[in-house]
Design a protein around this motif. Structure first.
Motif, mmCIF file in Angstrom:
data_model
loop_
_atom_site.group_PDB
_atom_site.id
_atom_site.type_symbol
_atom_site.label_atom_id
_atom_site.label_comp_id
_atom_site.label_asym_id
_atom_site.label_seq_id
_atom_site.Cartn_x
_atom_site.Cartn_y
_atom_site.Cartn_z
ATOM 1 N N HIS A 72 0.683 -1.238 0.099
ATOM 2 C CA HIS A 72 -0.012 0.006 0.201
ATOM 3 C C HIS A 72 1.005 1.130 0.100
ATOM 4 O O HIS A 72 0.644 2.183 -0.806
ATOM 5 N N HIS A 120 -4.126 5.326 5.778
ATOM 6 C CA HIS A 120 -4.989 5.140 4.666
ATOM 7 C C HIS A 120 -5.892 6.346 4.451
ATOM 8 O O HIS A 120 -6.627 6.430 3.817
ATOM 9 N N CYS A 141 -8.210 9.320 3.606
ATOM 10 C CA CYS A 141 -8.488 10.025 2.314
ATOM 11 C C CYS A 141 -7.493 10.869 1.696
ATOM 12 O O CYS A 141 -7.089 11.833 2.055
HETATM 13 C C1 HEM Z 1 -9.878 6.801 1.147
HETATM 14 C C2 HEM Z 1 -13.778 9.195 2.488
HETATM 15 C C3 HEM Z 1 -13.443 12.196 -1.087
HETATM 16 C C4 HEM Z 1 -9.847 9.432 -2.877
HETATM 17 C C5 HEM Z 1 -11.106 7.139 1.836
HETATM 18 C C6 HEM Z 1 -11.411 6.557 3.243
HETATM 19 C C7 HEM Z 1 -12.644 7.510 3.421
HETATM 20 C C8 HEM Z 1 -12.856 8.352 2.746
HETATM 21 C C9 HEM Z 1 -13.368 7.090 4.716
HETATM 22 C C10 HEM Z 1 -10.728 5.410 3.900
HETATM 23 C C11 HEM Z 1 -9.654 6.047 4.987
HETATM 24 C C12 HEM Z 1 -9.088 4.953 5.893
HETATM 25 O O1 HEM Z 1 -9.254 3.823 5.595
HETATM 26 O O2 HEM Z 1 -8.387 5.491 6.719
HETATM 27 C C13 HEM Z 1 -14.087 10.475 1.745
HETATM 28 C C14 HEM Z 1 -14.919 11.359 1.906
HETATM 29 C C15 HEM Z 1 -14.911 12.174 0.787
HETATM 30 C C16 HEM Z 1 -13.744 11.710 -0.069
HETATM 31 C C17 HEM Z 1 -15.902 11.717 3.098
HETATM 32 C C18 HEM Z 1 -15.599 13.537 0.619
HETATM 33 C C19 HEM Z 1 -16.032 14.440 1.366
HETATM 34 C C20 HEM Z 1 -12.361 11.596 -1.867
HETATM 35 C C21 HEM Z 1 -11.964 12.155 -3.330
HETATM 36 C C22 HEM Z 1 -11.132 11.397 -3.874
HETATM 37 C C23 HEM Z 1 -10.725 10.317 -2.970
HETATM 38 C C24 HEM Z 1 -12.681 13.550 -4.040
HETATM 39 C C25 HEM Z 1 -10.292 11.510 -5.155
HETATM 40 C C26 HEM Z 1 -9.626 12.235 -5.656
HETATM 41 C C27 HEM Z 1 -9.596 8.382 -1.952
HETATM 42 C C28 HEM Z 1 -8.410 7.682 -1.974
HETATM 43 C C29 HEM Z 1 -8.415 6.836 -0.928
HETATM 44 C C30 HEM Z 1 -9.526 7.355 0.012
HETATM 45 C C31 HEM Z 1 -7.493 7.497 -3.207
HETATM 46 C C32 HEM Z 1 -7.523 5.617 -0.314
HETATM 47 C C33 HEM Z 1 -6.225 6.066 0.216
HETATM 48 C C34 HEM Z 1 -5.442 5.115 0.946
HETATM 49 O O3 HEM Z 1 -5.951 3.768 1.070
HETATM 50 O O4 HEM Z 1 -4.282 5.187 1.061
HETATM 51 N N1 HEM Z 1 -11.928 8.333 1.733
HETATM 52 N N2 HEM Z 1 -13.322 10.483 0.484
HETATM 53 N N3 HEM Z 1 -11.704 10.830 -1.817
HETATM 54 N N4 HEM Z 1 -10.289 8.368 -0.602
HETATM 55 FE FE1 HEM Z 1 -11.777 9.481 0.086
#
Ligand code: HEM
Length: 426
Positions: free
Chosen positions: A106, A364, A366
């Motif tokens: 990861h 991880h 976001c």
């Molecule tokens: C991971 C929420 C918007 C891309 C996550 C996770 C959550 C989340 C809960 C998992 C975190 C964890 O396991 O600790 C949200 C919320 C958003 C949002 C509430 C908007 C209000 C976005 C947007 C993008 C995005 C706009 C892309 C451009 C990602 C990616 C991950 C992720 C790539 C994986 C990161 C990793 O595992 O290293 N998000 N997200 N998210 N989010 Fe979001």
């Protein structure tokens, strides 16, 4: 009955079902009893250990070796044989992306893919977001009444997401239907008949993602985060693998827009139902970023996230066996009085709102959080300036039944177009 650790299951734990009305309407409220009395419990109906307090959830997020994210995108309701047959027919092979990948793969991958998220890279998208919001507002501003979800809250974030990824904007309605199928498939409890229909949608989405990916691979001069991935796949295929590319293509289209669309709808609902707070934002737009953050805490669009225990481990005094599946109800953690004073109050002046768990926490967390925040901010800036007299209509809110993604399916608002500031003062 007994939990897998040999302890008895309390009546409330036995009765808990996230697909029942209370959790669907207000997950934080539905788990108040748990926060107060039984912060870690086994849910026989779900087959998961439910964790509801802020500190316990954060401790789980912090240790992604003991608490693996590998099940984050697993079907929470096991597929029926018929549904599995449908998925097989489409050669469905969704596997690891980033959000459900273990270490060390990861971090190696995440590190390769950070460039698109620098503050400068994100700021470059702001004018487009503002233009899209303005166009959508232009279309309704003289109407006096609108469902903001249908008019713009999903379409603007979807357009922004596709642009950010470099994915050609094609059939938006179709993509939205795919997203709903993916959410129900992963986090819902479709009936046996629905299972087949949902599997059809997911299978088509998988095929579609593959086709788009192949088209993009054929013109590598394109720009966007998916192109960064295609490029890394070419040079470092052991880190950014082929299956990752296809899985990510499907997962990210949803992750990057549905989360933001729902968060925006939640924020407008909360702010407009408190006219004094809305008026504060209209008078002083500098308050908007803090208000958006507080809405993400109070009424986030992601309300629960999953991990699996890779060894026997204690959480909040409860022993979870190796292989125990865990549902962290982040919406409940966000309403934990041990971390947030008067947690049920929406307080845009709260100094620790940013500690919320809506974006997850730790390695991880976001990656797109600042893009999501920017979109919410721009929506609020445009509406408070151009429609400060906006009002929430009385209405029954409905939600797509699932454990993790939450926001109203429609948000009806009204205003008197004669009072629009740009008419009075053009
Ligand atoms: C991971 C929420 C918007 C891309 C996550 C996770 C959550 C989340 C809960 C998992 C975190 C964890 O396991 O600790 C949200 C919320 C958003 C949002 C509430 C908007 C209000 C976005 C947007 C993008 C995005 C706009 C892309 C451009 C990602 C990616 C991950 C992720 C790539 C994986 C990161 C990793 O595992 O290293 N998000 N997200 N998210 N989010 Fe979001």
């Amino acid at each position: 009955s007994m939990a897998p650790n040999g302890c008895p299951v309390s009546p409330r734990a036995a009765a808990f079902d996230p697909f029942d009305r209370p959790y669907q309407l207000d997950p934080a409220e539905a788990l108040r009893w748990s926060r107060e009395q039984e912060p870690v419990f086994y849910s026989p109906r779900l087959g998961y250990w439910v964790v509801s307090r802020y500190d316990d959830i954060k401790a789980i997020f912090r240790d992604n070796l003991t608490f693996s994210p590998s099940i984050a995108l697993e079907k929470i309701t096991p597929a029926s044989d018929e549904a599995l047959a449908v998925l097989e027919r489409y050669d469905y092979g969704m596997n690891r992306t980033l959000v459900n990948e273990d270490e060390p793969a990861h971090m190696a991958r995440r590190r390769e893919l950070l460039d698109a998220f620098t503050p400068e890279a994100l700021e470059a998208h702001a004018p487009m977001v503002r233009r899209l919001v303005r166009e959508k507002l232009d279309a309704i501003i003289d109407r006096g009444r609108a469902d903001l979800v249908a008019e713009m809250f999903w379409e603007v974030p979807l357009t922004v997401a596709l642009h950010f990824l470099g994915v050609p904007e094609e059939d938006m309605e179709q993509l939205r239907r795919f997203s709903v199928a993916h959410t129900l498939n992963t986090w819902g409890r479709p009936s046996p008949e629905q299972q087949v229909e949902v599997a059809e949608g997911v299978g088509k989405f998988w095929q579609y993602s593959g086709e788009v990916l192949r088209k993009m691979q054929a013109r590598p001069e394109g720009h966007g985060w998916m192109y960064d991935m295609i490029e890394k796949n070419r040079h470092k295929p052991d880190i950014v693998t082929d299956n990752y590319l296809h899985s990510m293509m499907m997962a990210i289209i949803v992750a990057a827009h549905e989360t933001t669309a729902l968060a925006t709808a939640n924020a407008f609902r909360q702010l407009l139902s408190r006219p004094a707070v809305w008026a504060d934002l209209c008078d002083n737009p500098a308050l908007i970023p803090a208000a958006a953050e507080e809405c993400l805490r109070h009424s986030g669009s992601v309300v629960a996230w999953r991990r699996i225990a890779t060894r026997e481990v204690e959480v909040g005094g409860v022993t979870i066996p190796e292989g125990g599946r865990i549902l962290m109800v982040t919406a409940s953690g966000n309403h934990d009085p041990a971390h947030f004073e008067n947690p049920d109050e929406l307080d845009i002046y709260r100094d620790n709102a940013v500690d919320h768990l809506t974006f997850g926490y730790g390695s991880h967390q976001c990656m797109g959080k600042n893009l999501g925040r920017m979109e919410m901010r721009i929506f609020l800036e445009e509406f408070t300036r151009r429609l400060p007299h906006l009002e929430l209509e009385e209405q029954e809110f409905t939600f797509l039944p699932n454990t993790s993604f939450r926001g109203p399916e429609a948000l009806w608002v009204r205003w008197d177009p004669v009072q629009n500031p740009e008419r009075r003062d053009p």
